[in-house]
Design an enzyme around this catalytic site. Sequence first.
Site, PDB file in Angstrom:
ATOM      1  CB  VAL A  15      42.620  50.292  39.583  1.00  0.00           C
ATOM      2  CG1 VAL A  15      43.343  50.598  38.281  1.00  0.00           C
ATOM      3  CG2 VAL A  15      42.102  48.857  39.554  1.00  0.00           C
ATOM      4  CE  LYS A 106      35.246  46.125  34.404  1.00  0.00           C
ATOM      5  NZ  LYS A 106      36.560  46.144  35.047  1.00  0.00           N
ATOM      6  CD  GLU A 130      45.138  47.202  26.293  1.00  0.00           C
ATOM      7  OE1 GLU A 130      45.554  47.594  25.212  1.00  0.00           O
ATOM      8  OE2 GLU A 130      44.420  46.181  26.411  1.00  0.00           O
ATOM      9  CB  ILE A 137      45.645  40.590  28.718  1.00  0.00           C
ATOM     10  CG1 ILE A 137      45.730  39.561  29.847  1.00  0.00           C
ATOM     11  CG2 ILE A 137      45.963  39.952  27.378  1.00  0.00           C
ATOM     12  CD1 ILE A 137      44.725  38.418  29.693  1.00  0.00           C
ATOM     13  CD  GLU A 191      33.964  45.276  37.565  1.00  0.00           C
ATOM     14  OE1 GLU A 191      33.637  46.375  37.126  1.00  0.00           O
ATOM     15  OE2 GLU A 191      35.136  44.886  37.553  1.00  0.00           O
ATOM     16  CG  ASP A 202      33.334  42.445  34.618  1.00  0.00           C
ATOM     17  OD1 ASP A 202      33.519  43.673  34.538  1.00  0.00           O
ATOM     18  OD2 ASP A 202      34.251  41.615  34.477  1.00  0.00           O
ATOM     19  CE  LYS A 206      36.382  42.789  32.498  1.00  0.00           C
ATOM     20  NZ  LYS A 206      36.702  41.891  33.619  1.00  0.00           N
TER      21      LYS A 206
HETATM   22  N1  HSE Z   1      35.906  42.536  38.423  1.00  0.00           N
HETATM   23  C1  HSE Z   1      36.770  42.347  37.304  1.00  0.00           C
HETATM   24  C2  HSE Z   1      37.201  40.895  37.253  1.00  0.00           C
HETATM   25  C3  HSE Z   1      37.955  43.250  37.447  1.00  0.00           C
HETATM   26  O1  HSE Z   1      37.032  40.193  38.249  1.00  0.00           O
HETATM   27  O2  HSE Z   1      37.678  40.470  36.221  1.00  0.00           O
HETATM   28  C4  HSE Z   1      38.743  43.397  36.193  1.00  0.00           C
HETATM   29  O3  HSE Z   1      37.979  43.852  35.124  1.00  0.00           O
END
Ligand code: HSE
Length: 443
Positions: A15, A106, A130, A137, A191, A202, A206
């Site tokens: 990223v 996150k 974001e 999104i 991740e 994860d 979120k």
């Molecule tokens: N590891 C996360 C996923 C990356 O696979 O959605 C994006 O948050």
Amino acid sequence: MDRVIRVGLLGCGVVGTGTLQILRDNAASLTRRLGAPIEVRKVVAKDRDKPRHDVVRPEQLSFDPEDVLGDPEVDIVVELAGGLEPAGSWVRRALKADKSVVTANKFLLAEHGHELFGLAEDHGVDLYFEAAVCGGIPVIRVLREALASDSVLALRGIVNGTSNFILTRMQQDGLDYSVALAQAQEAGYAEADPSLDVNGGDASHKLTILATLAFGAKLVPSDVAVEGIEHLTALDMKMAARFGRVVKLLATGRSLPGWDGAPGPLDLRVHPALIPTTSPLASVSGALNAVHIEGERLGPCLLTGYGAGAMPTAMSVVSDLVDVGRNLLTHASGRVPQRAVSSAHLARRAVQAPTAHVGRYYLRFPILDRPGVLARIVGVLGAFDVPIEHMLQESRTPGSKEPVQVVVLTHAARDGNIRSTISEVQRLSGIAAPPVAIRLEEA
Ligand code: HSE
């Protein structure tokens, strides 16, 4: 134009590199939109031996976070290292030094958001995120700004690209779980701790963030009941198809009605579910994510797009840089409460116990094909008040000693009763392997 927005990047992985590419390739249009150029002063990487994309200029590259955190010229710190530490200490330090922060982390925001957003408010700076939820999104902006005049009743989504990629490959191409996982990790979706992608962690981070914004609630990850996808098998995917369903890892947040019109508890869950192939979420494949929001006045609204990967996630990072940069130029940092309302207005909400949830289930019992086994299973289902909607038993291949599968689709039952049923059935004679229970949702 004499003002420049100066940025320091902590993290130079997938990223981080994507962020530098967008900043370089779109420099002219970003300057026009923001009203000032964005200058990257330093990019701090972890691994000295890793080959770098040519977008990382040698004079920018550093291995010392101090080059960003200790630089008084840096206006915005971009944290893309992921994980709790050292990222948490870096973000704290930046906010305390009155620097705004843009992050895709996150895990950090779900675990320590109350402290960090409080710090940002106290110091009059922005903490934008974001890219932390659903990659490209713009769901944070929608919940924070576009729905300011509405109340969210429920949201449901596919919010982890890695697990959705794995489930899609298993379902559509018959790939083994481990092969599909390796492909997702190779594509850069995973991740920092890859187990969080498949154990539901994860997605629960979120959901904690989304539900905080959607319901104005003060939440922590342990408020979410979590189940991952590691135990799912190709057999259950095939069975799902027989019932016109696919398996998805769903994140659900609902505001349940209380007594006398007062808001009741929140229902917060992450778990795999069999959903109808006709559902809008069923066609959300691969690394795509989607969030379906039910607004009291808006009605249904579906947002979908890539939830992982370099460019979609970096696009959100850079959009945040533009927003935070505008606030700096107009001395308006903190103008938009970062979590839709300020920390003082977030209220603690009760959360429904996982065992109290009432819903439908797919149950699979691997049994020895002997008289009486089926009757005993049905007896246990009846004893725990689990109503049967549909039942099928596979026919046995002649001469085979392999177990046969009995599948039950239930009507609505309490989760606690389903759990008791499973542990009781496991003790019966004639049960060849542990039973499987996956929720059925209409999504
Ligand atoms: N590891 C996360 C996923 C990356 O696979 O959605 C994006 O948050």
